[in-house]
Motif scaffolding. Structure first.
Motif, PDB file in Angstrom:
ATOM      1  N   THR A  34       0.841  -1.194   0.000  1.00  0.00           N
ATOM      2  CA  THR A  34       0.000   0.000   0.000  1.00  0.00           C
ATOM      3  C   THR A  34       0.878   1.246   0.000  1.00  0.00           C
ATOM      4  N   GLY A  35       0.309   2.336  -0.471  1.00  0.00           N
ATOM      5  CA  GLY A  35       1.041   3.589  -0.524  1.00  0.00           C
ATOM      6  C   GLY A  35       1.876   3.756  -1.764  1.00  0.00           C
ATOM      7  N   GLY A  36       1.777   2.799  -2.697  1.00  0.00           N
ATOM      8  CA  GLY A  36       2.575   2.874  -3.912  1.00  0.00           C
ATOM      9  C   GLY A  36       1.950   3.750  -4.976  1.00  0.00           C
ATOM     10  N   LEU A  37       2.636   3.838  -6.099  1.00  0.00           N
ATOM     11  CA  LEU A  37       2.185   4.627  -7.231  1.00  0.00           C
ATOM     12  C   LEU A  37       1.642   3.692  -8.306  1.00  0.00           C
ATOM     13  N   ALA A  38       0.420   3.980  -8.773  1.00  0.00           N
ATOM     14  CA  ALA A  38      -0.223   3.174  -9.807  1.00  0.00           C
ATOM     15  C   ALA A  38      -0.478   4.023 -11.039  1.00  0.00           C
ATOM     16  N   LEU A  39      -0.493   3.366 -12.188  1.00  0.00           N
ATOM     17  CA  LEU A  39      -0.839   3.987 -13.457  1.00  0.00           C
ATOM     18  C   LEU A  39      -2.036   3.246 -14.020  1.00  0.00           C
ATOM     19  N   ASP A  40      -3.120   3.981 -14.323  1.00  0.00           N
ATOM     20  CA  ASP A  40      -4.313   3.425 -14.948  1.00  0.00           C
ATOM     21  C   ASP A  40      -4.344   3.935 -16.387  1.00  0.00           C
ATOM     22  N   VAL A  41      -3.985   3.045 -17.327  1.00  0.00           N
ATOM     23  CA  VAL A  41      -3.902   3.403 -18.741  1.00  0.00           C
ATOM     24  C   VAL A  41      -5.272   3.215 -19.385  1.00  0.00           C
ATOM     25  N   GLU A  60      -1.982   7.785 -11.106  1.00  0.00           N
ATOM     26  CA  GLU A  60      -1.929   8.588 -12.319  1.00  0.00           C
ATOM     27  C   GLU A  60      -2.869   7.905 -13.307  1.00  0.00           C
ATOM     28  N   ALA A  61      -3.897   8.630 -13.747  1.00  0.00           N
ATOM     29  CA  ALA A  61      -4.910   8.081 -14.645  1.00  0.00           C
ATOM     30  C   ALA A  61      -4.858   8.826 -15.963  1.00  0.00           C
ATOM     31  N   VAL A  62      -4.740   8.099 -17.073  1.00  0.00           N
ATOM     32  CA  VAL A  62      -4.629   8.745 -18.380  1.00  0.00           C
ATOM     33  C   VAL A  62      -5.656   8.163 -19.342  1.00  0.00           C
ATOM     34  N   ASP A  63      -6.193   9.048 -20.187  1.00  0.00           N
ATOM     35  CA  ASP A  63      -7.172   8.628 -21.186  1.00  0.00           C
ATOM     36  C   ASP A  63      -7.190   9.660 -22.310  1.00  0.00           C
ATOM     37  N   ILE A  64      -7.607   9.230 -23.483  1.00  0.00           N
ATOM     38  CA  ILE A  64      -7.707  10.145 -24.621  1.00  0.00           C
ATOM     39  C   ILE A  64      -8.916  11.062 -24.518  1.00  0.00           C
ATOM     40  N   VAL A  67     -13.595  14.324 -21.872  1.00  0.00           N
ATOM     41  CA  VAL A  67     -14.870  14.203 -21.146  1.00  0.00           C
ATOM     42  C   VAL A  67     -14.700  13.246 -19.967  1.00  0.00           C
ATOM     43  N   ALA A  68     -14.093  12.086 -20.211  1.00  0.00           N
ATOM     44  CA  ALA A  68     -13.885  11.105 -19.137  1.00  0.00           C
ATOM     45  C   ALA A  68     -12.955  11.665 -18.064  1.00  0.00           C
ATOM     46  N   VAL A  69     -11.874  12.294 -18.478  1.00  0.00           N
ATOM     47  CA  VAL A  69     -10.914  12.843 -17.519  1.00  0.00           C
ATOM     48  C   VAL A  69     -11.564  13.942 -16.674  1.00  0.00           C
ATOM     49  N   GLU A  70     -12.358  14.797 -17.299  1.00  0.00           N
ATOM     50  CA  GLU A  70     -13.063  15.836 -16.534  1.00  0.00           C
ATOM     51  C   GLU A  70     -14.009  15.226 -15.504  1.00  0.00           C
ATOM     52  N   GLU A  71     -14.741  14.176 -15.897  1.00  0.00           N
ATOM     53  CA  GLU A  71     -15.651  13.511 -14.957  1.00  0.00           C
ATOM     54  C   GLU A  71     -14.870  12.894 -13.796  1.00  0.00           C
TER      55      GLU A  71
END
Length: 190
Positions: A34-41, A60-64, A67-71
């Motif tokens: 726990t406490g680690g860094l995750a990337l959601d591609v 860190e969450a990334v998406d094209i 609209v999704a990122v704003e939500e």
């Protein structure tokens, strides 16, 4: 990029996918400290990003889709940092992540950067659709579908495979489709 962004923006506006996190992600993410860094591609609306943050990750969450990122950013989760990016040109920081999650997205040229992006002992959780004549209405072209055992072969030489399966999944929205899922761990340097 612009065409993909518009397509996904429209999808998230008119027909958003379900927001229940996969049990695959819930159970295997808990193997990481726990406490680690995750990337959601290709995070979409953030169902897995929020789950990961709730169990102790900084995400860190990334998406094209802007609209999704704003939500996702409207959720105001203090440990989720969402950003709109062109995933065709996205650079994953090497050796940076304790966990990388990719669900229902296929970008083959990110396979090697995902492996390189893991810290020793880090875990990759990957699930995506496969090509099959049995698929019913899967909203993808063949280039966006995995071949049989492709996901396994892409990662088996670099990661210790903790879980792998290919199966016919029945989906409410489109019918049935073949799916491949993999969980692999980058072995610590001895």
């Amino acid at each position: 990029m612009e065409q993909d962004r518009k397509k996904w923006n429209e999808r998230y506006r008119t027909s958003p996918p379900g927001q229940e996190p996969l049990e695959l992600v819930n159970s295997y993410a808990r193997l990481v400290k726990t406490g680690g860094l995750a990337l959601d591609v290709a995070c979409g609306l953030g169902r897995h990003s929020i789950l990961l943050a709730d169990i102790g990750f900084t995400v860190e969450a990334v998406d094209i889709s802007d609209v999704a990122v704003e939500e996702l950013n409207k959720s105001n989760h203090p440990h989720v940092f969402a950003k709109q990016v062109d995933l065709d040109h996205y650079a994953i920081t090497p050796g940076n992540y304790d966990l990388i999650v990719t669900v229902n997205f296929l970008q083959r040229k990110l396979f090697a950067p995902m492996i390189a992006g893991l810290k020793p002992g880090g875990i990759l959780i990957y699930r995506s659709f496969m090509y099959s004549d049995q698929n019913q209405g899967a909203p993808m072209t063949r280039q966006h579908l995995l071949e049989e055992n492709e996901l396994l072969h892409a990662f088996c030489t670099s990661l210790r495979i903790l879980h792998y399966r290919e199966f016919l999944s029945v989906r409410q929205r489109w019918g049935q489709a073949w799916v491949a899922e993999l969980v692999g761990q980058l072995q610590p340097v001895k």
